[in-house]
Structure formats: structure tokens, C-alpha cells
Scaffold this motif. Structure first.
Motif, PDB file in Angstrom:
ATOM      1  N   LEU A  22       0.833  -1.216   0.000  1.00  0.00           N
ATOM      2  CA  LEU A  22       0.000   0.000   0.000  1.00  0.00           C
ATOM      3  C   LEU A  22       0.863   1.260   0.000  1.00  0.00           C
ATOM      4  O   LEU A  22       0.478   2.285  -0.547  1.00  0.00           O
ATOM      5  CB  LEU A  22      -0.909   0.019   1.234  1.00  0.00           C
ATOM      6  CG  LEU A  22      -2.192  -0.804   1.172  1.00  0.00           C
ATOM      7  CD1 LEU A  22      -2.849  -0.852   2.535  1.00  0.00           C
ATOM      8  CD2 LEU A  22      -3.145  -0.219   0.158  1.00  0.00           C
ATOM      9  N   LYS A  48       2.113  11.808  -3.122  1.00  0.00           N
ATOM     10  CA  LYS A  48       1.507  10.866  -4.069  1.00  0.00           C
ATOM     11  C   LYS A  48       0.395  10.037  -3.413  1.00  0.00           C
ATOM     12  O   LYS A  48      -0.668   9.850  -3.994  1.00  0.00           O
ATOM     13  CB  LYS A  48       2.599   9.928  -4.602  1.00  0.00           C
ATOM     14  CG  LYS A  48       2.146   8.931  -5.641  1.00  0.00           C
ATOM     15  CD  LYS A  48       3.316   8.053  -6.047  1.00  0.00           C
ATOM     16  CE  LYS A  48       2.858   6.882  -6.888  1.00  0.00           C
ATOM     17  NZ  LYS A  48       3.924   5.895  -7.064  1.00  0.00           N
ATOM     18  N   LEU A  49       0.629   9.547  -2.207  1.00  0.00           N
ATOM     19  CA  LEU A  49      -0.313   8.604  -1.596  1.00  0.00           C
ATOM     20  C   LEU A  49      -1.196   9.223  -0.523  1.00  0.00           C
ATOM     21  O   LEU A  49      -2.234   8.653  -0.177  1.00  0.00           O
ATOM     22  CB  LEU A  49       0.444   7.414  -0.989  1.00  0.00           C
ATOM     23  CG  LEU A  49       1.316   6.604  -1.948  1.00  0.00           C
ATOM     24  CD1 LEU A  49       2.005   5.484  -1.196  1.00  0.00           C
ATOM     25  CD2 LEU A  49       0.491   6.035  -3.086  1.00  0.00           C
ATOM     26  N   LYS A 108      -3.056  10.046   2.725  1.00  0.00           N
ATOM     27  CA  LYS A 108      -3.313   9.307   3.976  1.00  0.00           C
ATOM     28  C   LYS A 108      -3.084   7.812   3.803  1.00  0.00           C
ATOM     29  O   LYS A 108      -2.902   7.095   4.784  1.00  0.00           O
ATOM     30  CB  LYS A 108      -4.719   9.596   4.477  1.00  0.00           C
ATOM     31  CG  LYS A 108      -5.808   9.062   3.594  1.00  0.00           C
ATOM     32  CD  LYS A 108      -7.167   9.483   4.091  1.00  0.00           C
ATOM     33  CE  LYS A 108      -8.221   9.070   3.060  1.00  0.00           C
ATOM     34  NZ  LYS A 108      -9.509   9.608   3.319  1.00  0.00           N
ATOM     35  N   ARG A 109      -3.123   7.342   2.567  1.00  0.00           N
ATOM     36  CA  ARG A 109      -2.886   5.905   2.339  1.00  0.00           C
ATOM     37  C   ARG A 109      -1.496   5.508   2.817  1.00  0.00           C
ATOM     38  O   ARG A 109      -1.288   4.403   3.291  1.00  0.00           O
ATOM     39  CB  ARG A 109      -3.035   5.580   0.846  1.00  0.00           C
ATOM     40  CG  ARG A 109      -3.418   4.128   0.614  1.00  0.00           C
ATOM     41  CD  ARG A 109      -3.446   3.801  -0.846  1.00  0.00           C
ATOM     42  NE  ARG A 109      -2.127   3.421  -1.306  1.00  0.00           N
ATOM     43  CZ  ARG A 109      -1.768   3.351  -2.563  1.00  0.00           C
ATOM     44  NH1 ARG A 109      -2.634   3.664  -3.503  1.00  0.00           N
ATOM     45  NH2 ARG A 109      -0.561   2.980  -2.907  1.00  0.00           N
ATOM     46  N   PHE A 139      -1.717   4.970   6.545  1.00  0.00           N
ATOM     47  CA  PHE A 139      -2.328   3.676   6.837  1.00  0.00           C
ATOM     48  C   PHE A 139      -1.327   2.540   6.598  1.00  0.00           C
ATOM     49  O   PHE A 139      -1.246   1.587   7.372  1.00  0.00           O
ATOM     50  CB  PHE A 139      -3.563   3.447   5.962  1.00  0.00           C
ATOM     51  CG  PHE A 139      -4.810   4.035   6.542  1.00  0.00           C
ATOM     52  CD1 PHE A 139      -5.400   3.463   7.656  1.00  0.00           C
ATOM     53  CD2 PHE A 139      -5.386   5.157   5.992  1.00  0.00           C
ATOM     54  CE1 PHE A 139      -6.550   4.008   8.206  1.00  0.00           C
ATOM     55  CE2 PHE A 139      -6.526   5.714   6.535  1.00  0.00           C
ATOM     56  CZ  PHE A 139      -7.108   5.141   7.649  1.00  0.00           C
TER      57      PHE A 139
END
Lengths: 68, 295
Positions: free
Chosen positions: B54, B243-244, B246-247, B250
Motif C-alpha cells: 500500500l 503521491k499517496l 493518507k494511504r 495507513f
């Protein structure tokens, strides 16, 4: 980036918590008990209890922040 | 601890704990507790690797520089072997970067390596990036490049200089080879990103002289061992967060939780479960016998 990961980026953050909670409840209960049947029963109970508590907390927070 | 742990064959608990640390579940397989071993192995490793995937495989690293130290690694390292390469990578990274270069990295966000990259010449690698150039007819050329780059050091008028070529396509259409020359900027050989930035000038013959008419900017791949679990520079950390979003947070939390859960597993392999085999029946029977209390 792969398509499943791109899709995963779009879904609500809460979705990440469900599998995480399932893993935590399974591993935590496996460290407390030894018999497979008991582990699974307790894990399921732990999982749903945690879901209910988290849901209640989210509802409470949503109500407290109503119209803010 | 209850008497229940006596009913479980723990074999050598120290060996079991070490195995449980190295590979989640391995200690339990060693003790013959296959059901629990399978649960631990599947749940912890899948959580850890899901977290890594992820976060674009940039979630697990150890930054040992003062002020940049990431304490989260101490949670991740609980997973054992999958997280341990980060320590070796940090050591390699620190050896490859001198304090002077670290100071430069703060100032220069691109953080291109200065002259030592000449040591890597000749360099041949797949390249993708962009071209900004003025063609032979004076018209501006720009677009996406995809192809192969070759660079080498040659003796020049003022000392050794870098020359090379790019062969490939511009916006998916084949183009004549581009001649490349200094100034060349190449990202560090070691870094947290699978790609290493590269830019250099494009030269053409104008009025019988080699003239700088444009430049290419893009990336060449890093070998797997040069980026996997390697510390991220400030720039790389900013990029991945951009780029991501909040992901990425996580993803990092997934790897932390996997490592912390394995601490419980190590303890289970060493001491047995909190309620050993048989205790559950006792608890259940006690529950049944205890009458409901009424005021």
C-alpha cells in the motif's frame, strides 16, 4: 501502480480498518487460548464488540460535530 | 500464568521464541502448534506485506541520522526477517553518503550526486523521461522519451567529460539517436525509490560546432538491492506523501501493527498462552455454576 491499489486509494479509510481489526482480534485471541474452536469463537466476539464500540464512538463524534 | 501452560508441549522455548521472531508462526510450527502457527504466519505476514504494498514498498526503513531517526522501525522490526534488511541497507546508505553530501541534500532538493558518479561510467540503462530540445531545423521538440541511454567518460578539452547517446522513441515514435553531453546529473546509486533521476544536455552540430540545444530529464531504474528498505531522503518522503496522502499513513500503521502483534506471538511461543489448553472448559463450567447475583 496497479489497478487494485489505485482502487484501494479511492475507498473510504474505514475500509482499511476492517481487515486490520480482523487480524488483531485473531492474533490477540490466539495468544490467549490454545483450542482452535475457542480461538475462533472469541475472535469473532472480539471483532464484533470492537466494531460496535468503534461505531458508537464514531456516531458520538459525528453527533458532537453536528453543524460545526 | 496459569497451570495450563504445563499441558502444552513448548519444546525448547528459547529456540521457539527466536524462530517466532525471525518468521511469525515459525516458533509454533516448531512446537507442533500448527493451527496457531498458520494463523500467525498468514495474519502477520499478510498485514506486513499489505502495508508495504500500500505504501509503494517505502514504508519500512531505518533512518539513523540524529534528528531524522524513525522510531516506528522499532515496531516494524518485531516482524523479524522481513524487516531486518533495513538495518543492512541503512549501514550501506550511511557509508555511501559523507556528512558533506548530507548537508548538500538539505540544500538541494534534487540531490544529484556530484563528480563521484563518473566512477560508474560507462553507464547503460533503460531510460524514460522528457525531452526539451531545439531540432536541426530550429523548431522546438518536446515529448515523452522511452528507450535506452548510454553514457561514458571521454577525454575533453578541460579534462574528462561525459558523452553518450539516447536511442528509443519520442511520444512512441522512433527518433534518431540523441547525442548527450555534460552537464549530467544522476541521482544517488542508493535510495528509497526504485528509480534514479537522471538529466543531461542534448547536443547537436550547429555551424560545425557541438552546441547544447536542449536537455533530457527522467529516470533510470535502480537495482532491487539498491532501493529495497533503503532510508528515504526528505525529498523522497515528501514525494511519497504527496503521491499517496493518507494511504501512506495507513500503510505505515499496518507494518507497525504487524510488528507489535508478533511480540505477543513471541511471548506465546516462549511461555504458552495466557489460558492454557483445558482452562477454557474450567472457565466455561465456572460461568455455568455461578448463579446470577441479584440484589
Amino acid at each position: 501502480m496497479s489497478i487494485p491499489l489505485l482502487f484501494a486509494n479511492q475507498v473510504n479509510a474505514v475500509v482499511y480498518l476492517i481487515p486490520l481489526l480482523a487480524v488483531i482480534s485473531l492474533v490477540y485471541n490466539a495468544t490467549r487460548y490454545e483450542i482452535p474452536q475457542i480461538i475462533i469463537q472469541r475472535s469473532i466476539r472480539f471483532f464484533f464488540t470492537a466494531i460496535i464500540i468503534m461505531g458508537a464512538l464514531m456516531t458520538l463524534l459525528a453527533l458532537l460535530s453536528w453543524n460545526l | 500464568m496459569t497451570d495450563g501452560h504445563n499441558k502444552i508441549e513448548l519444546k525448547n522455548p528459547v529456540i521457539a521464541a527466536i524462530l517466532a521472531f525471525l518468521i511469525p508462526g515459525a516458533g509454533h510450527f516448531y512446537q507442533g502448534r500448527t493451527f496457531k502457527g498458520a494463523i500467525y504466519c498468514f495474519c502477520i505476514l499478510s498485514t506486513f506485506f499489505c502495508g508495504m504494498a500500500l505504501g509503494d514498498w517505502k514504508t519500512v526503513y531505518y533512518q539513523s541520522e540524529p534528528g531524522k531517526r524513525n522510531l516506528g522501525y522499532f515496531a516494524q522490526v518485531g516482524v523479524g526477517l522481513p524487516a531486518l534488511p533495513a538495518l543492512i541497507q541503512t549501514s550501506r546508505y550511511n557509508k555511501s553518503i559523507s556528512p558533506a553530501k548530507l548537508a548538500q541534500s538539505e540544500a538541494d532538493s534534487n540531490y544529484f550526486e556530484s563528480p563521484p558518479y563518473r566512477m560508474e561510467m560507462p553507464l547503460e540503462a533503460p531510460f524514460h523521461g522528457t525531452l526539451l530540445d531545439r531540432g536541426d531545423n530550429g523548431k522546438n521538440i518536446s515529448g515523452q522519451l522511452d528507450g535506452y541511454i548510454k553514457l561514458k567518460t571521454v577525454p575533453g578539452e578541460f579534462g574528462p567529460e561525459i558523452k553518450g547517446t539516447f536511442e528509443g522513441t519520442l511520444d512512441s515514435k522512433p527518433i534518431a539517436a540523441l547525442n548527450l553531453s555534460d552537464p549530467v546529473g544522476i541521482g544517488l546509486p542508493l535510495g528509497g525509490d526504485p528509480e534514479r533521476s537522471l538529466e543531461c544536455a542534448v547536443v547537436r552540430e550547429v555551424s560545425g560546432r557541438q552546441t547544447d540545444t536542449g536537455h533530457i530529464e527522467g529516470a533510470i531504474p535502480r537495482p532491487f538491492l539498491n532501493w529495497f528498505e533503503m532510508p528515504l531522503s526528505n525529498q523522497e518522503l515528501d514525494d511519497i506523501n504527496k503521491k499517496l496522502g493518507k494511504r501512506y499513513e495507513f500503510a505505515v500503521v499496518f507494518t507497525w501493527i504487524a510488528g507489535l502483534l508478533n511480540l505477543l506471538v513471541i511471548w506465546d511461543a516462549f511461555e504458552g498462552p495466557a489460558y492454557g489448553r483445558g482452562d477454557e472448559e474450567e472457565t466455561a463450567s465456572t460461568d455455568k455454576k455461578t448463579p446470577p447475583t441479584k440484589p
